[in-house]
Scaffold this motif. Structure first.
Motif, PDB file in Angstrom:
ATOM      1  N   LYS A  84      -6.256  37.212  -4.033  1.00 47.33           N
ATOM      2  CA  LYS A  84      -5.733  37.628  -2.723  1.00 47.33           C
ATOM      3  C   LYS A  84      -4.421  38.383  -2.831  1.00 47.33           C
ATOM      4  CE  LYS A  84      -3.108  33.465  -1.499  1.00 47.33           C
ATOM      5  NZ  LYS A  84      -2.861  32.484  -0.441  1.00 47.33           N
ATOM      6  N   ASP A  85      -3.706  38.230  -3.961  1.00 48.96           N
ATOM      7  CA  ASP A  85      -2.453  38.960  -4.122  1.00 48.96           C
ATOM      8  C   ASP A  85      -2.701  40.415  -4.520  1.00 48.96           C
ATOM      9  OD1 ASP A  85      -0.858  36.715  -3.508  1.00 48.96           O
ATOM     10  OD2 ASP A  85      -1.067  35.973  -5.562  1.00 48.96           O
ATOM     11  N   ARG A  86      -3.627  40.606  -5.469  1.00 52.29           N
ATOM     12  CA  ARG A  86      -3.918  41.978  -5.925  1.00 52.29           C
ATOM     13  C   ARG A  86      -5.057  42.621  -5.152  1.00 52.29           C
ATOM     14  NH1 ARG A  86      -5.117  42.004 -11.967  1.00 52.29           N
ATOM     15  NH2 ARG A  86      -6.104  39.980 -11.570  1.00 52.29           N
ATOM     16  N   ARG A  87      -5.741  41.822  -4.308  1.00 53.82           N
ATOM     17  CA  ARG A  87      -6.844  42.316  -3.474  1.00 53.82           C
ATOM     18  C   ARG A  87      -7.982  42.872  -4.314  1.00 53.82           C
ATOM     19  NH1 ARG A  87      -6.216  39.681   0.757  1.00 53.82           N
ATOM     20  NH2 ARG A  87      -7.651  41.099   1.836  1.00 53.82           N
ATOM     21  N   VAL A  88      -8.283  42.207  -5.419  1.00 53.30           N
ATOM     22  CA  VAL A  88      -9.391  42.634  -6.285  1.00 53.30           C
ATOM     23  C   VAL A  88     -10.166  41.401  -6.730  1.00 53.30           C
ATOM     24  CG1 VAL A  88      -8.188  44.673  -7.148  1.00 53.30           C
ATOM     25  CG2 VAL A  88      -7.955  42.492  -8.377  1.00 53.30           C
TER      26      VAL A  88
ATOM     27  N   GLU B 151      -5.128  25.822  -1.236  1.00 53.06           N
ATOM     28  CA  GLU B 151      -6.402  26.529  -1.225  1.00 53.06           C
ATOM     29  C   GLU B 151      -6.744  26.919  -2.657  1.00 53.06           C
ATOM     30  OE1 GLU B 151      -5.577  31.056  -0.255  1.00 53.06           O
ATOM     31  OE2 GLU B 151      -4.698  29.775   1.307  1.00 53.06           O
ATOM     32  N   ALA B 152      -7.995  27.283  -2.887  1.00 53.72           N
ATOM     33  CA  ALA B 152      -8.445  27.721  -4.214  1.00 53.72           C
ATOM     34  C   ALA B 152      -9.730  28.506  -4.036  1.00 53.72           C
ATOM     35  CB  ALA B 152      -8.667  26.534  -5.140  1.00 53.72           C
ATOM     36  N   PRO B 153     -10.018  29.445  -4.945  1.00 57.22           N
ATOM     37  CA  PRO B 153     -11.276  30.182  -4.851  1.00 57.22           C
ATOM     38  C   PRO B 153     -12.508  29.292  -4.966  1.00 57.22           C
ATOM     39  CG  PRO B 153      -9.722  31.326  -6.273  1.00 57.22           C
ATOM     40  CD  PRO B 153      -9.126  29.985  -5.987  1.00 57.22           C
ATOM     41  N   ILE B 154     -12.462  28.281  -5.841  1.00 58.14           N
ATOM     42  CA  ILE B 154     -13.616  27.413  -6.075  1.00 58.14           C
ATOM     43  C   ILE B 154     -13.191  25.967  -5.850  1.00 58.14           C
ATOM     44  CG2 ILE B 154     -15.376  26.685  -7.727  1.00 58.14           C
ATOM     45  CD1 ILE B 154     -14.846  29.343  -9.218  1.00 58.14           C
ATOM     46  N   VAL B 155     -13.908  25.264  -4.988  1.00 60.40           N
ATOM     47  CA  VAL B 155     -13.567  23.879  -4.664  1.00 60.40           C
ATOM     48  C   VAL B 155     -14.777  22.986  -4.896  1.00 60.40           C
ATOM     49  CG1 VAL B 155     -12.903  22.284  -2.817  1.00 60.40           C
ATOM     50  CG2 VAL B 155     -11.784  24.511  -2.991  1.00 60.40           C
TER      51      VAL B 155
ATOM     52  N   ARG C  78     -10.535  24.275   2.216  1.00 59.05           N
ATOM     53  CA  ARG C  78      -9.648  24.662   1.114  1.00 59.05           C
ATOM     54  C   ARG C  78     -10.261  25.792   0.294  1.00 59.05           C
ATOM     55  NH1 ARG C  78      -5.816  23.764   3.497  1.00 59.05           N
ATOM     56  NH2 ARG C  78      -7.319  23.346   5.143  1.00 59.05           N
ATOM     57  N   ALA C  79     -11.580  25.986   0.398  1.00 57.50           N
ATOM     58  CA  ALA C  79     -12.295  26.938  -0.462  1.00 57.50           C
ATOM     59  C   ALA C  79     -12.173  28.357   0.076  1.00 57.50           C
ATOM     60  CB  ALA C  79     -13.760  26.543  -0.577  1.00 57.50           C
ATOM     61  N   ARG C  80     -11.892  29.279  -0.815  1.00 54.19           N
ATOM     62  CA  ARG C  80     -11.862  30.692  -0.440  1.00 54.19           C
ATOM     63  C   ARG C  80     -13.219  31.356  -0.673  1.00 54.19           C
ATOM     64  NH1 ARG C  80      -6.497  31.316  -3.024  1.00 54.19           N
ATOM     65  NH2 ARG C  80      -7.383  32.726  -4.566  1.00 54.19           N
ATOM     66  N   ASP C  81     -13.826  31.112  -1.852  1.00 49.88           N
ATOM     67  CA  ASP C  81     -15.044  31.837  -2.210  1.00 49.88           C
ATOM     68  C   ASP C  81     -16.267  30.941  -2.370  1.00 49.88           C
ATOM     69  OD1 ASP C  81     -13.324  34.013  -2.388  1.00 49.88           O
ATOM     70  OD2 ASP C  81     -13.035  33.766  -4.537  1.00 49.88           O
ATOM     71  N   ARG C  82     -16.080  29.752  -2.915  1.00 57.63           N
ATOM     72  CA  ARG C  82     -17.240  28.944  -3.293  1.00 57.63           C
ATOM     73  C   ARG C  82     -16.963  27.464  -3.114  1.00 57.63           C
ATOM     74  NH1 ARG C  82     -19.704  28.547  -9.467  1.00 57.63           N
ATOM     75  NH2 ARG C  82     -21.377  27.064  -9.036  1.00 57.63           N
ATOM     76  N   LEU C  83     -17.963  26.752  -2.588  1.00 59.51           N
ATOM     77  CA  LEU C  83     -17.927  25.296  -2.455  1.00 59.51           C
ATOM     78  C   LEU C  83     -19.014  24.689  -3.315  1.00 59.51           C
ATOM     79  CD1 LEU C  83     -17.482  24.604   1.375  1.00 59.51           C
ATOM     80  CD2 LEU C  83     -16.120  23.555  -0.432  1.00 59.51           C
ATOM     81  N   VAL C  84     -18.700  23.618  -4.033  1.00 63.65           N
ATOM     82  CA  VAL C  84     -19.697  22.868  -4.790  1.00 63.65           C
ATOM     83  C   VAL C  84     -19.649  21.432  -4.298  1.00 63.65           C
ATOM     84  CG1 VAL C  84     -20.508  22.149  -7.049  1.00 63.65           C
ATOM     85  CG2 VAL C  84     -19.389  24.370  -6.789  1.00 63.65           C
TER      86      VAL C  84
END
Length: 928
Positions: free
Chosen positions: A582-586, A803-807, A869-875
């Motif tokens: 999210k900082d570099r937007r990539v 928060e985190a990309p994968i939770v 908390r998940a940004r991209d993926r939940l498990v």
């Protein structure tokens, strides 16, 4: 279309903001402060209170970053940023406006005392230090941290025990009663319950005029005008037994079938025995579970005598009422005794605090509430403050307890009154409150989601009476999570009962207001994975002779689940699964720092996950909370203190030789100890130290420790030894961290802090230090920063605001987090003590049901926090008992399964195979 964030940041309005997770409420709050400064508000007149130090520090960092950027921007860039912030035309910013904006950074830095962006506790501390006499506190008071509070609590418990040992009064009787009725752990938990409810217990006792008034209230709540003996109530119930009726019914049933004859014998036994007990009578007309026996109403043997049937049914009702009344009396007696101990403990706690001149966090709130709202001097204090606060901002309002709201009400009391409307820089004084009822998970501190709406309505009505606008703004857009994650969250709470549980607001028609999120990352891909449950293996044999009793079996569901989680993390890193930076937007390949694992309790699965990650050499930050007294380093450091006093204590020395200080392995220790007879181990070491290098190094260190102990105070003793170097030039501190890992640094620092605090309490020798520290239950809170590129494992409570990309959520099947305390709070704010549901009377049963309902509602709010908390993926995964049926599971697991089956989700769910496991996936992960 108007931008709700811009409306909320309008410095001319008072605003109540309800914000979804990830909706940018911190940005909105920072924008609000920036616009207040742009509009001419003096920095020192702005007060922003939040819930945690981390949140306050983050707000200050972001605000100063924003103002700092303005100070160096050129005219074009600054004009564009200001226009975007305020919703104005770029051309409207002349050189004077731009110059004023650039000067804000310096003005904020030069503000006396700094910008007031702080926790509510920090604000209260400053206020009490400014008005100590008015608040009735010592001008030199110190704020106690958790460890100091634990020491005071331990001293208070000892004071209660000393008082009880005198053998007189209600405290002695209560102490004797509970110390016998409860085991040691339950007895200690009793005082832990008093500590957890200290504020509410104090308020209850004060509201009832003290202990005697509270006891009288307990008897009224339990349905009595005066104290009654439960046994007397049961005896009176037996005296009213209609024995003629019982004999006639027994005679009639004796002519029936086998079951009728069995029931006849029970009735006849009670009727014939004048000394029959109440339990025997209940046994005749009730089941073993305690419910009324259905045969009384259904048996054919009584059809010919309806009067007998009706009579026995009446006897059932009378006995049930008597049993219920006796249970209520027992609860009242137990509560009276519990309140006697609670009152004694609270009194001792106050005395112990006064002795050390300390205030804890609860005291800061309570004293400030009294200072601003209750004391006669409150008007004077508010008058002095009135010129200092013109704009109040309250963050995390859903976590604000009633006493804290009382402070906010008092401080904002003149904001909406005729004389209280002077302007600062042309601005009317106003409020900004932001919160999210769905994330209210701190009920143990007094917070409740419905309070947020009540406070909004209170301040809105006051503002309307003063002719001011007080707007409610809903921030529904989420900038954090992918559309798939947010759609799944909405589906998980689509059921009206779950929506009502986490959001106590009603929509049109009186129905629960639906949970809705608007995804702003519309083009980003994400996914939600639902793994099959790990089932326990039934009837597993244990190696009882040589395996520790608490050792987790290799095939346990917890261990298999932990290994599966660690394996998936290793695999996704190896595959280079993409996550959004999210900082570099990539998009970039995932690293360990992109993974957050959220559990509901720090128990077996928590520890197994940490071990599994370490076995696979995946960087892991360790536990977010450390129980200092349970950490192995704590034992090693105390062993060092014991050894220098008692070197002939073989067990202590053996443990010390195995510690990082000496680092002797099992074989070497065996060779040293074997065959020594009655010779002390210390003597053996001194005699044979030259035979092995590790023995010689251990002797050198331990000799140094003994010499230092004789001439140094405890803190100097430990500090000097930790800096001592071994033969390889490494300090003892380095040896500890090399052996026990980076998390030992926090335990070591906290131990030294406790040693220093103990010295300040007058403990100046190692023997007294060891005795004082071993009795303390100290929890070390570790900040697990996302920037360390390590997997973070913590509770869902601890992840609030992160928060985190994968939770990963591995405890989705947990039905309850802990066994409830016997201390039950009533709807009216009173307390009852009931050891179990079987012992409950009606009042206790109602209090227990109320707690269960609120716990369930908070559990669903905790699920909302965890999912968002998940940004991209939940498990999502969990374990299940060997004999449990998956379809009977409730709580989180049922909500997650219902979400997968939701009409908006199910068409996009597909099976995915990973190794030997097949699971369900909604959405798709972003391609690397």
């Amino acid at each position: 279309m108007s931008d709700p964030q811009r409306i909320a940041a309008d410095p001319g309005l008072s605003v109540f903001v309800t914000a979804n997770a990830g909706s940018g409420k911190t940005k909105t709050l920072i924008d609000r402060v920036a616009r207040l400064l742009l509009a001419g508000a003096e920095p020192e007149t702005i007060l922003c209170v939040t819930y945690t130090k981390a949140a306050a520090a983050e707000m200050q960092r972001r605000l100063f970053g924003l103002l700092g950027d303005w100070s160096v921007y050129d005219d074009a860039r600054l004009s564009a940023r200001l226009a975007e912030l305020e919703g104005r035309e770029v051309e409207s910013y002349d050189r004077e406006r731009l110059s004023a904006a650039r000067a804000l950074f310096a003005r904020a830095l030069e503000t006396p005392g700094g910008l007031k962006i702080q926790t509510i506790h920090a604000f209260c501390e400053k206020l009490l230090r400014r008005f100590p006499l008015e608040a009735g506190v010592s001008p030199g008071f110190r704020v106690m941290d958790d460890a100091a509070s634990a020491a005071v609590a331990a001293a208070a418990r000892k004071a209660v025990a000393r008082h009880a040992l005198k053998g007189e009064g209600a405290v002695a009787e209560a102490y004797a009663r509970f110390s016998v009725a409860l085991d040691y752990q339950s007895f200690q938990s009793m005082f832990a319950a008093f500590e957890a409810q200290r504020g509410r217990l104090t308020a209850y006792l004060e509201a009832q005029g003290g202990f005697a008034g509270a006891v009288a209230d307990v008897w009224r709540v339990c349905g009595f005008d005066q104290a009654e003996d439960p046994q007397v109530l049961l005896t009176e119930a037996m005296a009213d037994l209609d024995r003629g009726l019982w004999r006639a019914a027994a005679q009639l049933l004796s002519e029936g079938g086998k079951q009728d004859q069995t029931n006849s014998a029970k009735l006849a036994k009670v009727a014939a025995n004048p000394d029959a007990t109440f339990d025997e009578a209940v046994g005749a007309l009730f089941t073993q579970a305690g419910t009324p026996a259905t045969w009384v109403a259904k048996t054919s043997g009584l059809k010919s005598r309806e009067d007998l049937r009706e009579g026995l049914l009446a006897e059932q009702d009378r006995l049930a009422a008597a049993r219920e009344r006796a249970a209520s009396a027992s609860v009242a007696w137990d509560t009276a005794y519990a309140l006697a101990l609670a009152d004694a403990y609270l009194t001792a706690y106050r005395f112990e605090k006064a002795a050390v001149g300390g205030l804890d966090f609860a005291d800061l709130i309570e004293k400030t509430r009294d200072l601003t709202a209750l004391r006669p001097q409150a008007a004077w204090v508010l008058y002095k403050l009135d010129g200092g606060i013109a704009h109040m901002l309250v963050d995390e309002a859903q976590d604000t307890a009633p006493d804290q709201w009382a402070i906010v009400r008092a401080l904002a009391g003149e904001f909406f009154s005729g004389e209280g409307l002077p302007t600062r820089g042309g601005l009317t004084r106003n409020m900004f409150v932001v919160g999210d009822e769905k994330q209210s998970i701190y009920s143990f501190q007094g917070a409740a989601p419905e309070i947020l709406i009540q406070e909004f309505e209170h301040h809105r009505d006051r503002a309307a009476g003063a002719g001011q606008r007080f707007e409610r703004v809903d921030l529904l857009a989420s900038w954090r999570s992918t559309p798939e994650v947010l759609k799944f969250v909405d589906a998980a709470f689509a059921a009206p009962e779950r929506a009502a549980a986490i959001l106590p607001r009603q929509g049109a028609g009186g129905d629960p207001e639906p949970i809705l999120h608007e995804a702003m990352r519309k083009t980003d891909a994400g996914c939600v994975d639902l793994w099959p449950l790990e089932r326990e293996v039934p009837g597993e044999d244990r190696e009882a002779w040589d395996a520790p009793l608490d050792q987790v079996a290799e095939t346990s569901a917890n261990r298999r689940l932990a290994e599966r989680i660690a394996g998936e993390i290793a695999a996704l890193i190896a595959r280079g699964d993409a996550v959004f930076d999210k900082d570099r937007r990539v998009w970039r390949p995932a690293t360990p720092g992109d993974v957050l694992i959220l559990v509901r309790r720090r128990k077996a699965l928590f520890e197994e996950i940490l071990r599994a990650l370490k076995r696979r050499e995946i960087p892991v930050a360790g536990a977010d909370r450390l129980a200092l007294s349970e950490h192995i380093l704590f034992d090693d450091l105390l062993a060092l203190a014991r050894f220098v006093q008692f070197p002939d204590d073989d067990l202590t020395l053996a443990a010390l030789l195995k510690s990082p200080f000496c680092d002797i392995d099992d074989d070497s220790l065996y060779a040293l100890a074997f065959g020594r007879g009655k010779t002390p181990l210390w003597t053996r070491l001194t005699d044979r130290a030259d035979e092995r290098p590790e023995w010689g190094e251990a002797l050198a260190f331990l000799t140094l420790a003994r010499s230092e102990a004789a001439r140094r105070r405890p803190f100097e003793f430990y500090s000097h030894l930790l800096g001592a170097r071994d033969g390889a030039g490494r300090t003892q501190r380095a040896r500890i961290l090399r052996r026990l890992g980076a998390e030992a640094q926090d335990a070591l620092d906290e131990f030294l802090a406790q040693v220093l605090a103990a010295e300040q309490r007058g403990i100046e020798d190692l023997e007294s230090l060891a005795a004082a520290l071993v009795s303390l239950d100290i929890m070390v809170k570790r900040e697990l920063e996302a920037g360390r590129d390590e997997v973070r494992v913590m509770t869902a409570h601890g992840a609030k605001g992160l928060e985190a990309p994968i939770v990963f959520l591995p405890e989705t099947t947990l039905s309850r987090t802990a066994r409830g305390s016997p201390l039950l709070e009533t709807e009216a704010g009173g307390f009852l003590w009931s050891s179990s549901t079987k012992a409950d009377g009606p009042a206790a049963a109602a209090a227990r049901e109320r707690r269960a309902r609120k716990d369930e509602e908070e559990a669903f709010r905790l699920l909302y926090v965890a999912l968002t908390r998940a940004r991209d993926r939940l498990v999502l995964c969990g374990r299940i008992a060997s004999n449990a049926k998956e379809e009977t599971l409730k709580g989180w697991w049922r909500a997650l399964n219902d979400a997968m089956a939701h009409p908006d989700i199910a068409p996009q769910v597909r099976p995915v195979r990973s190794g030997e496991m097949e699971f369900q996936r909604f959405g798709r992960p972003q391609n690397p």
